[in-house]
Design a protein around this motif. Structure first.
Motif, PDB file in Angstrom:
ATOM      1  N   ALA A   3      -1.112 -16.651  39.942  1.00 20.44           N
ATOM      2  CA  ALA A   3       0.282 -16.893  40.039  1.00 20.44           C
ATOM      3  C   ALA A   3       0.525 -17.213  41.364  1.00 20.44           C
ATOM      4  O   ALA A   3       0.049 -16.671  42.205  1.00 20.44           O
ATOM      5  CB  ALA A   3       1.368 -15.767  39.603  1.00 20.44           C
ATOM      6  N   TRP A  32       2.941 -16.640  43.251  1.00 22.40           N
ATOM      7  CA  TRP A  32       3.674 -15.408  44.056  1.00 22.40           C
ATOM      8  C   TRP A  32       2.702 -14.119  44.197  1.00 22.40           C
ATOM      9  O   TRP A  32       2.996 -13.093  44.925  1.00 22.40           O
ATOM     10  CB  TRP A  32       4.641 -14.656  43.226  1.00 22.40           C
ATOM     11  N   CYS A  33       1.279 -14.071  43.856  1.00 21.90           N
ATOM     12  CA  CYS A  33       0.310 -13.183  43.882  1.00 21.90           C
ATOM     13  C   CYS A  33      -0.379 -13.333  45.094  1.00 21.90           C
ATOM     14  O   CYS A  33      -1.289 -14.061  45.386  1.00 21.90           O
ATOM     15  CB  CYS A  33      -0.490 -13.268  42.608  1.00 21.90           C
ATOM     16  N   ASN A  48      -2.425 -21.292  35.941  1.00 18.31           N
ATOM     17  CA  ASN A  48      -1.102 -20.453  36.281  1.00 18.31           C
ATOM     18  C   ASN A  48      -0.644 -19.900  35.216  1.00 18.31           C
ATOM     19  O   ASN A  48       0.162 -20.457  34.370  1.00 18.31           O
ATOM     20  CB  ASN A  48      -0.064 -21.626  36.953  1.00 18.31           C
ATOM     21  N   ASP A  99       2.083 -17.982  34.803  1.00 19.62           N
ATOM     22  CA  ASP A  99       3.830 -18.257  34.691  1.00 19.62           C
ATOM     23  C   ASP A  99       3.898 -19.264  33.886  1.00 19.62           C
ATOM     24  O   ASP A  99       4.783 -19.363  33.006  1.00 19.62           O
ATOM     25  CB  ASP A  99       4.443 -18.375  36.176  1.00 19.62           C
ATOM     26  N   ASP A 100       3.225 -20.501  34.167  1.00 19.57           N
ATOM     27  CA  ASP A 100       3.444 -21.740  33.321  1.00 19.57           C
ATOM     28  C   ASP A 100       2.654 -21.820  32.207  1.00 19.57           C
ATOM     29  O   ASP A 100       3.012 -22.747  31.299  1.00 19.57           O
ATOM     30  CB  ASP A 100       3.024 -22.798  34.252  1.00 19.57           C
ATOM     31  N   PRO A 146       1.546 -18.884  29.732  1.00 15.40           N
ATOM     32  CA  PRO A 146       1.457 -17.892  28.871  1.00 15.40           C
ATOM     33  C   PRO A 146       0.604 -17.451  27.990  1.00 15.40           C
ATOM     34  O   PRO A 146      -0.241 -16.547  27.733  1.00 15.40           O
ATOM     35  CB  PRO A 146       2.698 -17.334  28.854  1.00 15.40           C
TER      36      PRO A 146
END
Length: 104
Positions: free
Chosen positions: A27, A29-30, A56, A58-59, A61
């Motif tokens: 992700a 933010w990681c 990714n 987040d996009d 799942p």
């Protein structure tokens, strides 16, 4: 071979074929995910027979859930479409080479 970005929709086509594929579940933010990105770039240049894919979480799942990704980065090695190995957290290039070489 270039690193490919994979979505839930393209996962089967990009990863579940023949050969060895290293999938990085990450992700933006990681922090550790950002640290491993240049390691994967180097690995991509050094190991010709390996395809590297990035998902990714987040996009996408669905893919992360399907393979039980609970922490990121999680790297899963697929051999001929089947998951055969998994490592969680930042890994050195040598550690990743060692994991991948067991399945080539």
């Amino acid at each position: 071979m270039a690193i490919v970005n994979v979505t839930d929709q393209s996962f089967k086509n990009e990863v579940e074929g023949t050969g060895t594929v290293l999938v990085d579940f990450w992700a933006p933010w990681c922090g550790p995910c950002k640290m491993i990105a240049p390691v994967l770039e180097e690995l991509d240049k050094e190991v010709d027979s390996l395809k590297i894919a990035k998902v990714n979480v987040d996009d996408n799942p669905e893919s992360a859930s399907r393979f039980g990704v609970m922490s990121i980065p999680t790297l899963i090695v697929f051999k001929d479409g089947q998951p055969v190995d998994k490592v969680v957290g930042f890994q050195s290039k040598d550690a990743l080479k060692s994991v991948v070489s067991r399945h080539q």
